[in-house]
Write an enzyme that holds these catalytic residues in place. Structure first.
Site, PDB file in Angstrom:
ATOM      1  N   HIS A 473       0.781  -1.234   0.000  1.00 18.81           N
ATOM      2  CA  HIS A 473       0.000   0.000   0.000  1.00 18.81           C
ATOM      3  C   HIS A 473       0.816   1.289   0.000  1.00 18.81           C
ATOM      4  CE1 HIS A 473      -3.538   2.338   0.219  1.00 18.81           C
ATOM      5  NE2 HIS A 473      -4.268   1.541   0.959  1.00 18.81           N
ATOM      6  N   THR A 602      -5.024  10.453  -0.781  1.00 16.81           N
ATOM      7  CA  THR A 602      -6.380  10.253  -0.266  1.00 16.81           C
ATOM      8  C   THR A 602      -6.712  11.277   0.815  1.00 16.81           C
ATOM      9  OG1 THR A 602      -5.633   8.689   1.424  1.00 16.81           O
ATOM     10  CG2 THR A 602      -6.329   7.769  -0.703  1.00 16.81           C
TER      11      THR A 602
END
EC number: 2.3.1.21
Length: 785
Positions: A473, A602
């Site tokens: 990630h 994000t």
């Protein structure tokens, strides 16, 4: 070994008669072609750098400007207002050139400077245009005149045929929100989670923070935002991902699934052949920047593509304090794991990419290889699944030199990692729900040692031809991997295809060298470290409770008829399901992207709001349908507004996170920030959407739908929920939690989600209730399971 012999380009020996020189023509040819391929890539990169560097203009526009300036000079006019003459006076080689030649050179220099100034102006204008975000807050279908003019200007300044990275220099920087606004929105977000006493205390803490420490920390953030491309992303990668010392398996890595109903071929090697070949086709497009820039669906607005740069040839390297992400410019092979052995499989031969049939042939060689793993090799991958500090220590002590270092380098520098799994996975007709759950859980963690969790991504090919992907990630977020995965599965089925026997198409070059088996020399002490890491990883994997729901009762088609955003509809349904499940509300995380800004990643949408909690209480409390509908509209509108604010840089959590990081650098404590950053996300959610709709004809091929992907729970006593909206009549949910928490159960929560979705649809469209089909297989598709 054959590959070892071919690696030697020449040999020589000294004899009484002189030096005996033996050249290998095949090896020299391989060296020449590999070098040629490398130089071609460099030239392509250089060309693309030039094209991207002058965007939104084109290199050919320079010639147009030069010709235009020279033409005006021949008409006895001076468009430079004397600047060409000034340049001519200061030419360093003016003595060796004629007067006419000096004039031409000066005009060309002036034209070049003018061209660069025009490029800078156009890019600045485009950057200002892309900083306009009012369009996203306008009602769907009602565009203001200002926005219409803005769209036209964006089209004009965007140029033609942009490359993947063409917009990078024109994207605006992420703005730093006003601290007063962030604190106000934060207090609004926690109001439904606190009683009056708790809320009054938190309000006081926020006020003290704003008046004392907040403005000082804010000043540092503003300074960073002026200097850095993005004031969040580097700290987010460093402190949220790379400094985490717990296992990245389950806690950080996520997965993506294959088609839900279709398995293109039951032959494992064939599926691997097409999948690996399609991966390298995508990488070729990525390197040549031939992929279209991602945009907001239905608009001309580009998204940042910076995360694509480290997709291939990348690994996460463990450290005792912090990990690092290493990226190499190129790699012509993949690392393959099968039955405890690691192999190096070259994807190129004589400078060309192997065909799918040739890769299938090589994969079959690995599957047929009878050799046993080296001592300690079989479960070596568990080091990447356990805690980071033991892995860093073992890597430094046992893999820093010699044979082990060479083999580890081979894995870490590979284009990506491939696991040939002996398990049979996928949704099976005899138990659709149970087998889908096992499939998801297998992709998330496998056996805890048969994935290399540090690689940017690992492709998993199962024995029955099903496949999937597990991604690390830190280097990028799920939409980037989803874009790759969509391309791969679509190319696999609709472009490459298989013959009537299920094998890949094409011929095989018989001179292909066998895949190289990696060798290791792992001491007993290292084997003990591997066993310890495996025990930690296995305990974590065994604790994960997973449930996948393929919800087919209705989809976004019916939701849109209710004049509601599908995402807002699902988020309110999750709030309703959680309240029914736990009899309380919780802090809810929904991932939103900030890729409208340069190097954006994000932001958090806090989906549990005053409006959504008021609606849930009203519905559960038996209020009238009219009251509930009004409250639902308010909850939906509030959620949409929060999502838009997060996308446009006005979120809460990344700002507070960066303020906390600055406070730690300055060595000052903030009770407010410490408490905010310690709040658990008991409901962590994320939507993955289809980005390349042109690749999938779901109308004519409804069986070719993916099940999406998922991730592990963020909190020990919470849920992780990923949902994937496919077409107009399917929503897939991936629900995770932990068995060790007595208050969570993935299957029970899934049942509550299904009930909540039906209740909301009944509320917003009375009289249209349909029988549930969620747990039933679609008859026309069962033959494909």
């Amino acid at each position: 070994m054959a590959e070892a012999h071919q690696a030697v380009a020449f040999q020589f020996t000294v004899t009484p008669e002189g030096i005996d020189l033996q050249l290998s023509h095949q090896a020299l040819t391989e060296i020449y072609r590999s070098g040629l391929r490398s130089w071609k890539k460099r030239i392509i990169r250089l060309k693309n750098s030039v094209i991207t560097g002058v965007y939104p203009a084109s290199p050919s526009s320079w010639l147009f400007v030069v010709i235009a300036i020279l033409a005006t000079m021949y008409t006895r006019s001076d468009p430079s207002m004397g600047l060409i003459a000034k340049i001519q006076e200061h030419l360093p080689v003016s003595q060796s050139m004629s007067s006419q030649c000096q004039t031409v050179v000066s005009a060309v220099l002036f034209s070049t400077l003018l061209w660069l100034l025009l490029i800078f102006t156009m890019r600045l204008c485009l950057k200002q245009l892309l900083s306009y975000h009012r369009w996203i807050f306008e009602q769907h279908g009602k565009m203001s005149t200002t926005t219409k003019v803005w769209v036209a200007l964006v089209r004009i300044f965007s140029g033609r045929k942009p490359l993947l990275y063409s917009y990078q220099g024109s994207l605006p920087n992420l703005p730093v929100p006003a601290i007063k606004d962030t604190l106000k929105r934060y207090l609004e977000s926690v109001r439904p989670l606190m009683d009056d006493t708790q809320y009054e205390r938190m309000t006081k803490l926020a006020g003290e923070f704003e008046s004392r420490l907040g403005n000082r920390l804010q000043w540092y953030l503003k300074l960073k935002s002026l200097w850095a491309s993005n004031y969040v992303s580097d700290w987010w990668e460093e402190y949220v991902y790379l400094r985490g010392r717990s296992p990245i398996m389950v806690n950080s890595n996520y997965y993506g699934m294959d088609f839900l109903y279709v398995t293109p071929t039951p032959i494992q090697a064939a599926r691997a052949g097409n999948t690996i070949h399609a991966m390298f086709l995508y990488r070729r497009k990525l390197n040549r920047e031939e992929l279209k820039p991602s945009r907001i669906p239905g608009t001309v607005i580009p998204l940042c593509a910076a995360q694509c740069e480290r997709m291939f040839n990348t690994t996460r390297t463990p450290g005792e304090e912090t990990d690092t992400v290493q990226h190499w410019q190129d790699s012509d092979y993949v690392a393959v794991y099968h039955r405890g052995r690691y192999f190096r499989l070259r994807a190129y031969q004589a400078g060309r990419l192997l065909s799918p049939r040739e890769i299938e042939f090589q994969i079959q060689r690995i599957l047929d290889d009878p050799s046993a793993p080296c001592a300690g090799e079989a479960k070596l991958g568990a080091l990447t699944a356990g805690d980071r500090i033991p892995w860093a220590q073992a890597r430094s002590k046992y893999f820093s030199s010699g044979l082990n270092k060479r083999s580890l380098d081979c894995i870490e520098k590979a284009a990506f990692f491939v696991t040939l799994d002996d398990d049979v996975q996928g949704m099976m007709e005899y138990d659709p729900a149970g087998t889908l759950d096992r499939y998801a859980k297998c992709l998330l963690h496998g056996k805890c040692y048969d994935r290399w969790f540090d690689k940017s991504f690992s492709v998993v090919i199962f024995k029955n031809g099903k496949n999937g992907i597990n991604a690390e990630h830190s280097w990028a977020d799920a939409p980037v991997i989803a874009h790759l995965w969509e391309y791969v599965v679509a190319t696999d089925c609709f472009q490459l295809g298989y013959n009537s026997e299920g094998h890949c198409k094409g011929d095989v070059d018989p001179s292909l060298a066998e895949p190289q088996k990696l060798t290791w020399k792992i001491p007993p002490e290292c084997e003990e470290r591997i066993s310890q890491s495996l025990a930690v990883a296995q305990a974590l994997a065994d604790d994960i409770d997973f449930h996948v729901i393929s919800f087919r009762d209705f989809g976004k088609g019916k939701i849109k008829k209710c004049r509601v955003s599908p995402d807002a509809f699902i988020q309110v349904a999750l709030q309703l399901a959680y309240f029914r499940n736990r009899k309380t509300f919780c802090l809810t995380y929904e991932a939103s992207m900030t890729r409208l800004f340069r190097e954006g990643r994000t932001e958090t949408v806090r989906s549990c709001t005053n409006e959504s909690s008021a609606f849930v209480k009203a519905l559960v409390g038996g209020e009238s349908a009219d009251v509930c509908r009004r409250l639902f509209r308010a909850a939906s509108d509030t959620h949409q507004n929060l999502y838009r604010m997060a996308m446009t840089g006005a979120g809460i959590d990344r700002h507070l996170f960066c303020l906390y990081v600055v406070s730690q650098y300055l060595g000052v404590e903030s009770p407010f920030l410490k408490e905010v950053l310690s709040e658990p996300w008991r409901l962590s959610t994320s939507q993955t959407s289809i980005q390349q709709v042109e690749l999938f004809d779901l109308v004519n091929h409804p069986e070719y739908i993916s099940c999406g992907g998922g991730f592990g729970p963020v909190a020990d006593d919470g849920y992780g929920v990923s949902y994937y909206i496919v077409g107009d009549s399917l929503i897939n949910f991936h629900i995770s939690c932990k068995h060790s928490c007595p208050d969570t159960d993935a299957h029970k929560f899934g049942t509550q989600i299904t009930k909540a979705l039906h209740d909301l649809l009944d509320l917003m469209s009375p009289g249209q209730k349909e029988p549930s089909k969620t747990e039933e297989g679609r008859p026309e598709l069962k033959k494909n399971l």
